[in-house]
Design an enzyme around this catalytic site. Structure first.
Site, PDB file in Angstrom:
ATOM      1  CG  HIS A  72      41.436  -7.897  26.472  1.00 23.96           C
ATOM      2  ND1 HIS A  72      42.022  -8.854  26.973  1.00 23.96           N
ATOM      3  CD2 HIS A  72      40.402  -7.393  27.186  1.00 23.96           C
ATOM      4  CE1 HIS A  72      41.694  -8.891  28.155  1.00 23.96           C
ATOM      5  NE2 HIS A  72      40.693  -8.086  28.421  1.00 23.96           N
ATOM      6  CE1 TYR A 201      47.887 -17.115  25.383  1.00 20.75           C
ATOM      7  CE2 TYR A 201      47.641 -15.061  25.708  1.00 20.75           C
ATOM      8  CZ  TYR A 201      47.373 -16.347  25.369  1.00 20.75           C
ATOM      9  OH  TYR A 201      45.868 -16.296  24.855  1.00 20.75           O
ATOM     10  N   PRO A 293      44.413 -24.984  23.345  1.00 25.28           N
ATOM     11  CG  PRO A 293      44.138 -24.981  25.695  1.00 25.28           C
ATOM     12  CD  PRO A 293      44.400 -25.725  24.538  1.00 25.28           C
ATOM     13  CE  LYS A 297      43.514 -17.709  16.607  1.00 26.15           C
ATOM     14  NZ  LYS A 297      42.988 -16.435  16.447  1.00 26.15           N
ATOM     15  CE1 TYR A 385      46.211 -14.668  21.843  1.00 24.85           C
ATOM     16  CE2 TYR A 385      44.592 -12.812  21.633  1.00 24.85           C
ATOM     17  CZ  TYR A 385      45.006 -13.933  22.247  1.00 24.85           C
ATOM     18  OH  TYR A 385      44.561 -14.230  23.537  1.00 24.85           O
TER      19      TYR A 385
END
Length: 393
Positions: A72, A201, A293, A297, A385
């Site tokens: 991704h 998100y 979550p 991580k 990220y």
């Protein structure tokens, strides 16, 4: 029984540590209180940082992740009814994440350990850690009614938040930091194609939502729910209806629904125990820290911990120097607290908090608008990220 390193816990952290030590020629034994089937049955996250992929390669268990994992290069932030893409690859000089389920990581590590003929004791009862304040620690347990003892040089506590390792440390020797969030994630796993090829998100007035996946045919979806919510109150239809209203119009049209394979509610907390070393005992993964979550991580922090620990043990046995082991806790905690900060920030940005009301929602939307239009802010998000690099000893 005698070994160099006794590893408590056969989750991905303990299994990865065992494989890394095996590749370095360091003898190890794993003790796990649950069955292998139980460990494999746990549904967990599946976004792997490059650091984690590199460690799987070092352990020579990355073949399936490389072949079947989904690279991704970006994520999408949804707010005020519109999606905005964060170009992870472009903002971080070519780094990315790989979507590959934690269950599959565990399966690969179990297969590699079995193929190498390494000792793993499943269904271990009454596990007890002794004398880890000395140079001669040992682990006692009972398996199939037979009492067993493992004498070792070191113990690695990779047995999770509720495990025996951290519980064995005298409370006065620990400093605990914790934040419990006033909501949880209701998650559904279903054999349906993902609504998008990248994670979405969503920040909405009804609460957070996440559209994720395990493969091109299996999806994982979440919606924010009150902390005291019960999963029994949610039918599949109710879940899909709630998810649908939290998405943008295009995603709603693309959403494919189906029967849930698994449905659960996960509470959210931030937690750190300091330090991570107590004589011959080292804590790693969820035994030492928990992150919400939102930032993906948890598994990655656990992998980084055992990456540091395996390297420190390799230096110790090769050079007979404790210098790297002495730095283990500090190096891990530097990375842990940065990940804790990012996960707390991302959670605070994306979720609806019961005490902030409409003002809080407007502040979040203003910050999100700044985030997606500021190259500097987008870069900071992308760097965290995809994961910060490991430091050298």
């Amino acid at each position: 029984m005698r070994t160099q390193v006794a590893i408590i816990g056969a989750g991905p952290a303990g299994l990865l540590l065992g494989q890394l030590l095996h590749e370095a020629g360091i003898d190890n034994v794993i003790v796990e209180r649950q069955s292998a089937d139980y460990v494999l049955g746990r549904i967990r996250a599946g976004v792997l940082e490059q650091v984690t992929m590199d460690l799987l390669a070092q352990a020579r268990v990355d073949a399936r992740a490389q072949a079947e994992g989904l690279p991704h290069d970006g994520i999408e932030l949804l707010f005020q009814g519109a999606r905005h893409r964060i170009d992870l690859h472009g903002l971080t000089d070519g780094r990315r994440v790989t979507v590959y389920g934690q269950t599959e990581v565990t399966r690969d590590l179990m297969a590699a350990r079995e193929a190498a003929g390494l000792h793993t004791f499943y269904n271990a009862d009454r596990v007890a850690l002794h004398d880890f304040d000395s140079a001669q620690p040992r682990v006692d347990f009972v398996q199939d009614g037979v009492a067993r003892t493992i004498d070792c040089d070191f113990i690695a506590g990779c047995d999770g938040f509720h495990g025996v390792s951290r519980a064995s440390v005298p409370p006065a020797a620990l400093q605990l930091y914790e934040k419990v969030y006033p909501f949880g994630w209701l998650g559904v796993l279903a054999d349906v194609p993902p609504v998008s090829h990248e994670l979405i998100y969503a920040n909405t007035a009804r609460g957070f939502a996440l559209c994720s996946m395990r493969s091109t045919t299996r999806s994982r979806y979440y919606v924010q729910v009150p902390v005291d919510e019960r999963v029994e109150r949610w039918s599949d239809e109710a879940f899909w209806n709630e998810l649908r209203v939290r998405l943008d119009s295009e995603a709603r049209e693309r959403l494919v629904t189906g029967p849930s394979l698994e449905k659960s509610i996960a509470p959210l907390r931030s937690f750190v125990a300091e330090p991570l070393r107590f004589g011959s005992l080292f804590l790693a993964g969820d035994a030492a820290h928990i992150v919400p979550p939102t930032g993906a991580k948890g598994l990655n922090l656990a992998a980084a911990d055992v990456g540091y620990l395996s390297r420190a043990l390799e230096i110790f046995y090769r050079e007979r120097s404790p210098s790297a082991l002495d730095r283990y806790s500090d190096l891990c905690l530097r990375r842990v607290w940065k990940a804790e900060r990012f996960s707390w920030w991302f959670t605070s940005l994306m979720h609806r908090f019961p005490d902030t009301g409409e003002f809080g929602q407007k502040i979040q939307e203003a910050e999100l608008d700044y985030l997606v239009h500021s190259p500097a802010a987008s870069t900071a998000l992308a760097e965290n990220y995809v994961g910060l690099p490991l430091e050298d000893f």
